[in-house]
Design an enzyme around this catalytic site. Structure first.
Site, PDB file in Angstrom:
ATOM      1  N   LYS A 136     115.360   7.316  43.599  1.00  0.00           N
ATOM      2  CA  LYS A 136     116.773   6.877  43.575  1.00  0.00           C
ATOM      3  C   LYS A 136     117.542   7.703  42.544  1.00  0.00           C
ATOM      4  O   LYS A 136     118.634   8.203  42.818  1.00  0.00           O
ATOM      5  CB  LYS A 136     116.829   5.391  43.208  1.00  0.00           C
ATOM      6  CG  LYS A 136     118.202   4.894  42.792  1.00  0.00           C
ATOM      7  CD  LYS A 136     118.237   3.424  42.475  1.00  0.00           C
ATOM      8  CE  LYS A 136     117.974   3.123  41.049  1.00  0.00           C
ATOM      9  NZ  LYS A 136     119.056   3.345  40.098  1.00  0.00           N
ATOM     10  N   ASN A 137     116.977   7.834  41.328  1.00  0.00           N
ATOM     11  CA  ASN A 137     117.748   8.462  40.252  1.00  0.00           C
ATOM     12  C   ASN A 137     117.806   9.973  40.347  1.00  0.00           C
ATOM     13  O   ASN A 137     118.481  10.614  39.543  1.00  0.00           O
ATOM     14  CB  ASN A 137     117.221   7.992  38.892  1.00  0.00           C
ATOM     15  CG  ASN A 137     117.526   6.522  38.677  1.00  0.00           C
ATOM     16  OD1 ASN A 137     118.339   5.944  39.410  1.00  0.00           O
ATOM     17  ND2 ASN A 137     116.871   5.906  37.730  1.00  0.00           N
TER      18      ASN A 137
ATOM     19  N   ARG B  11     127.418   2.792  39.382  1.00  0.00           N
ATOM     20  CA  ARG B  11     127.700   3.466  38.114  1.00  0.00           C
ATOM     21  C   ARG B  11     127.509   4.978  38.248  1.00  0.00           C
ATOM     22  O   ARG B  11     128.229   5.770  37.657  1.00  0.00           O
ATOM     23  CB  ARG B  11     126.752   2.903  37.054  1.00  0.00           C
ATOM     24  CG  ARG B  11     126.820   3.672  35.792  1.00  0.00           C
ATOM     25  CD  ARG B  11     125.922   3.175  34.703  1.00  0.00           C
ATOM     26  NE  ARG B  11     125.810   4.214  33.723  1.00  0.00           N
ATOM     27  CZ  ARG B  11     126.792   4.563  32.893  1.00  0.00           C
ATOM     28  NH1 ARG B  11     127.942   3.946  32.954  1.00  0.00           N
ATOM     29  NH2 ARG B  11     126.625   5.540  32.030  1.00  0.00           N
TER      30      ARG B  11
ATOM     31  N   CYS C 168     127.168  -2.656  33.196  1.00  0.00           N
ATOM     32  CA  CYS C 168     126.351  -3.557  34.012  1.00  0.00           C
ATOM     33  C   CYS C 168     125.585  -4.455  33.057  1.00  0.00           C
ATOM     34  O   CYS C 168     125.840  -4.486  31.874  1.00  0.00           O
ATOM     35  CB  CYS C 168     125.472  -2.785  34.970  1.00  0.00           C
ATOM     36  SG  CYS C 168     124.277  -1.835  34.104  1.00  0.00           S
TER      37      CYS C 168
ATOM     38  N   ARG D 246     127.275   0.840  28.708  1.00  0.00           N
ATOM     39  CA  ARG D 246     127.142   2.078  29.483  1.00  0.00           C
ATOM     40  C   ARG D 246     128.330   3.030  29.276  1.00  0.00           C
ATOM     41  O   ARG D 246     129.039   3.390  30.198  1.00  0.00           O
ATOM     42  CB  ARG D 246     126.970   1.775  30.974  1.00  0.00           C
ATOM     43  CG  ARG D 246     125.927   0.739  31.325  1.00  0.00           C
ATOM     44  CD  ARG D 246     124.496   1.127  31.040  1.00  0.00           C
ATOM     45  NE  ARG D 246     123.975   2.202  31.837  1.00  0.00           N
ATOM     46  CZ  ARG D 246     123.449   2.051  33.055  1.00  0.00           C
ATOM     47  NH1 ARG D 246     123.414   0.871  33.587  1.00  0.00           N
ATOM     48  NH2 ARG D 246     122.978   3.087  33.707  1.00  0.00           N
TER      49      ARG D 246
ATOM     50  N   ASP E 283     113.124   1.614  32.408  1.00  0.00           N
ATOM     51  CA  ASP E 283     113.218   0.944  33.713  1.00  0.00           C
ATOM     52  C   ASP E 283     111.957   0.171  34.057  1.00  0.00           C
ATOM     53  O   ASP E 283     111.959  -0.618  35.003  1.00  0.00           O
ATOM     54  CB  ASP E 283     113.498   1.976  34.822  1.00  0.00           C
ATOM     55  CG  ASP E 283     114.861   2.609  34.639  1.00  0.00           C
ATOM     56  OD1 ASP E 283     115.106   3.683  35.215  1.00  0.00           O
ATOM     57  OD2 ASP E 283     115.681   2.043  33.885  1.00  0.00           O
TER      58      ASP E 283
ATOM     59  N   ARG F  63     119.393  -2.733  45.827  1.00  0.00           N
ATOM     60  CA  ARG F  63     120.123  -1.514  45.415  1.00  0.00           C
ATOM     61  C   ARG F  63     119.175  -0.362  45.128  1.00  0.00           C
ATOM     62  O   ARG F  63     119.549   0.783  45.206  1.00  0.00           O
ATOM     63  CB  ARG F  63     120.918  -1.806  44.136  1.00  0.00           C
ATOM     64  CG  ARG F  63     122.205  -2.559  44.327  1.00  0.00           C
ATOM     65  CD  ARG F  63     122.919  -2.706  43.001  1.00  0.00           C
ATOM     66  NE  ARG F  63     122.838  -1.488  42.232  1.00  0.00           N
ATOM     67  CZ  ARG F  63     122.805  -1.454  40.891  1.00  0.00           C
ATOM     68  NH1 ARG F  63     122.847  -2.561  40.211  1.00  0.00           N
ATOM     69  NH2 ARG F  63     122.744  -0.309  40.244  1.00  0.00           N
TER      70      ARG F  63
HETATM   71  C1  EPZ Z   1     119.903   6.805  33.945  1.00  0.00           C
HETATM   72  O1  EPZ Z   1     121.046   6.051  33.563  1.00  0.00           O
HETATM   73  C2  EPZ Z   1     119.249   6.006  35.053  1.00  0.00           C
HETATM   74  N1  EPZ Z   1     120.187   5.871  36.163  1.00  0.00           N
HETATM   75  C3  EPZ Z   1     118.865   4.613  34.538  1.00  0.00           C
HETATM   76  O2  EPZ Z   1     118.214   3.925  35.593  1.00  0.00           O
HETATM   77  C4  EPZ Z   1     117.889   4.808  33.373  1.00  0.00           C
HETATM   78  O3  EPZ Z   1     117.541   3.543  32.847  1.00  0.00           O
HETATM   79  C5  EPZ Z   1     118.569   5.657  32.291  1.00  0.00           C
HETATM   80  O4  EPZ Z   1     118.989   6.924  32.852  1.00  0.00           O
HETATM   81  C6  EPZ Z   1     117.637   5.937  31.110  1.00  0.00           C
HETATM   82  O5  EPZ Z   1     116.492   6.591  31.554  1.00  0.00           O
HETATM   83  C7  EPZ Z   1     120.396   6.951  36.966  1.00  0.00           C
HETATM   84  O6  EPZ Z   1     119.832   8.019  36.781  1.00  0.00           O
HETATM   85  C8  EPZ Z   1     121.355   6.754  38.103  1.00  0.00           C
HETATM   86  P1  EPZ Z   1     121.696   7.365  29.873  1.00  0.00           P
HETATM   87  P2  EPZ Z   1     122.172   6.706  32.599  1.00  0.00           P
HETATM   88  O7  EPZ Z   1     123.000   8.055  29.953  1.00  0.00           O
HETATM   89  O8  EPZ Z   1     122.281   8.145  32.870  1.00  0.00           O
HETATM   90  C9  EPZ Z   1     123.886   5.567  26.094  1.00  0.00           C
HETATM   91  C10 EPZ Z   1     117.765   2.114  37.015  1.00  0.00           C
HETATM   92  O9  EPZ Z   1     117.422   0.929  36.889  1.00  0.00           O
HETATM   93  N2  EPZ Z   1     124.970   6.509  26.457  1.00  0.00           N
HETATM   94  O10 EPZ Z   1     120.443   8.166  29.671  1.00  0.00           O
HETATM   95  O11 EPZ Z   1     123.367   5.857  32.680  1.00  0.00           O
HETATM   96  C11 EPZ Z   1     123.704   4.475  27.132  1.00  0.00           C
HETATM   97  O12 EPZ Z   1     124.583   3.394  26.871  1.00  0.00           O
HETATM   98  C12 EPZ Z   1     118.801   2.697  36.085  1.00  0.00           C
HETATM   99  O13 EPZ Z   1     117.325   2.910  37.893  1.00  0.00           O
HETATM  100  C13 EPZ Z   1     126.045   6.672  25.576  1.00  0.00           C
HETATM  101  O14 EPZ Z   1     126.112   6.032  24.526  1.00  0.00           O
HETATM  102  O15 EPZ Z   1     121.473   6.489  31.183  1.00  0.00           O
HETATM  103  C14 EPZ Z   1     122.266   4.093  26.937  1.00  0.00           C
HETATM  104  O16 EPZ Z   1     122.172   3.189  25.858  1.00  0.00           O
HETATM  105  C15 EPZ Z   1     119.197   1.736  34.984  1.00  0.00           C
HETATM  106  N3  EPZ Z   1     127.039   7.533  25.921  1.00  0.00           N
HETATM  107  C16 EPZ Z   1     121.592   5.422  26.563  1.00  0.00           C
HETATM  108  O17 EPZ Z   1     122.636   6.272  26.120  1.00  0.00           O
HETATM  109  C17 EPZ Z   1     127.013   8.261  27.076  1.00  0.00           C
HETATM  110  O18 EPZ Z   1     127.944   9.053  27.326  1.00  0.00           O
HETATM  111  C18 EPZ Z   1     120.883   6.108  27.705  1.00  0.00           C
HETATM  112  O19 EPZ Z   1     121.802   6.218  28.772  1.00  0.00           O
HETATM  113  C19 EPZ Z   1     125.913   8.088  27.948  1.00  0.00           C
HETATM  114  C20 EPZ Z   1     124.906   7.220  27.607  1.00  0.00           C
END
Ligand code: EPZ
Length: 423
Positions: free
Chosen positions: A22-23, A92, A116, A121, A305, A397
């Site tokens: 998915k990701n 998202r 979410c 996020r 995850d 989803r």
């Molecule tokens: C990706 O989300 C995945 N989703 C998530 O999977 C996964 O949990 C996550 O990476 C971490 O591995 C997809 O790839 C579609 P991040 P993403 O940006 O990219 C903070 C699932 O269940 N952050 O690596 O949104 C954020 O709040 C989903 O499949 C900032 O502060 O995750 C979080 O605390 C859930 N500023 C941390 O970084 C930003 O600009 C990691 O987020 C971006 C992120």
């Protein structure tokens, strides 16, 4: 929509085939709009979030054909760089259209994707990186409005190792003038999959999967055929389910090295894990598992995850487990649901302390996010009696044919419509 009904005390036995990640596909789909021609995506999972991303591409004007194994996307007809609000709000990952739209059309308007249930996020790292490449970005009335006279490569340091920000910047940099470096980049396998697609299209991306990615801008990108990598999180979910139900399951179509942290953690618990070229056999053990300490970390650490599925397994471990959630601020909403099933868990900030109990019992529970939903299925399979899981739409989803896959392993999961509003 609706409710999952899960029969308890079920050992999973047999084999299950893992779908495409998915990701990975949620980032690959936006990348296809950067090509001059048609791209064919194979092994894309047929799940709601992916369908919505395809609908967004179509709403932008691309020709999108979805079939059982994936998509055929021709972006030539794209004129409108602002996807419709009602679609963007649903997923998202729509924020991943920013980089591709900016680099191809010089502007993009995306609704701020909803936060979410696992935390606010924010997108500040995405915005920092795109701004460094020469985009002017404003946030007005819940919309991100971005424009540029032309992106120019730049050195970018991510304050947070963000998967999405790494992907957005990497995609935007492909058609920028000059060279971009992303330092402190995320190293998830899905990022390598996107980079492989971009390079097949004619981009020049080096270092994906390490913490420094270098992108040399090129003039244009062409359409290609691309097969999505297997979903390591789905695979890990079934590995944990096999162990938690003391069953014996062969998980097929996986890339074992993507599952290193899960293999290590399960072996630490005394689970038998045999690794093949593209399959993993997991055999649970009869006696209770020992308590474990678990920390979620960016790849190659233990994936956030799979934190809730692992928590499910540890509810009946012997002793006290400490679980540290280092990625998201609020990813323990499943804890209160496990407590309804008799689990003993205390949450302090980003740490959950799980005191193992003899057995958990079926109850009425609610899935708060996609992975918590899968964790509740695992808990339901472990529990005495039946578990009714509300919020099934969260699970649909992200897990393709999840009921059929679990039932093919001997689970007895049925679904019924919910009479609660909004479910
Ligand atoms: C990706 O989300 C995945 N989703 C998530 O999977 C996964 O949990 C996550 O990476 C971490 O591995 C997809 O790839 C579609 P991040 P993403 O940006 O990219 C903070 C699932 O269940 N952050 O690596 O949104 C954020 O709040 C989903 O499949 C900032 O502060 O995750 C979080 O605390 C859930 N500023 C941390 O970084 C930003 O600009 C990691 O987020 C971006 C992120």
């Amino acid at each position: 929509m609706g409710i999952f009904l899960v029969k308890g005390e079920t050992r999973l036995k047999g084999q299950v085939t893992i779908s495409g990640a998915k990701n990975a596909v949620l980032a690959v789909l936006p990348a296809t709009l950067m090509a001059d021609g048609e791209t064919i995506i194979e092994n894309a999972p047929s799940i709601d979030d992916v369908r919505v991303m395809g609908q967004i591409l179509a709403a932008l004007g691309a020709e999108v054909k979805e079939n059982t194994s994936g998509f055929r996307i021709n972006p030539r007809g794209i004129r409108n760089p602002s996807p419709p609000f009602e679609l963007v709000k649903k997923v998202r990952a729509s924020s991943l259209f920013l980089g591709p739209l900016l680099s191809r059309f010089g502007r993009a308007e995306i609704a701020m994707p909803g936060g979410c249930d696992i935390g606010p996020r924010p997108l500040d790292q995405h915005i920092k990186g795109l701004h460094a490449l020469g985009a002017e970005i404003k946030i007005e009335e819940g919309f991100i409005k971005a424009q540029t006279k032309g992106l120019v490569g730049a050195p970018i340091y991510l304050d947070i190792t963000s998967v999405g920000a790494t992907e957005n910047i990497m995609m935007a940099a492909c058609l920028a003038k000059g060279t971009t470096t992303i330092e402190n980049a995320a190293k998830e396998p899905e990022i390598i999959d996107v980079a492989n697609l971009l390079n097949a299209m004619g981009a020049d991306v080096k270092g994906a999967g390490t913490d420094v990615i270098r992108i040399r801008g090129v003039k244009s990108l062409r359409g290609v055929n691309h097969t999505i990598i297997p979903d390591r999180i789905e695979a890990g979910t079934f590995m944990i389910a096999a162990a938690a139900t003391r069953g014996e399951v062969i998980i097929r179509d996986v890339i074992p090295e993507h599952l290193e942290p899960v293999i290590a953690k399960l072996r630490e618990a005394g689970v038998q894990v045999e690794v093949g070229d593209d399959s993993i056999r997991v055999t649970g053990r009869e006696e209770p598992y020992p308590a474990l300490d678990l920390k979620t970390l960016p790849y190659p650490g233990f994936p956030t995850d799979l934190q809730s599925p692992m928590t499910a397994l540890l509810t009946t471990a012997q002793g006290t487990s400490i679980i540290k959630e280092n990625i998201f601020e609020n990813r323990f909403r499943h804890v209160s649901q496990f407590e309804r099933m008799g689990a003993k868990i205390k949450v302090e900030g980003r740490t959950a302390v799980v005191e193992g109990v003899e057995q958990i019992s079926g109850a009425q529970v609610k899935a708060t996010d996609l992975r918590a939903g899968a964790a509740l299925i695992i808990a339901g399979l472990m529990a005495r009696g039946e578990t009714r899981i509300h919020g099934a739409q969260h699970i649909d989803r992200g897990y393709e044919h999840i009921t059929a896959k679990f039932n093919s392993l001997g689970a007895q999961i049925t679904r019924e419509p919910s009479n609660l509003p909004g479910e």
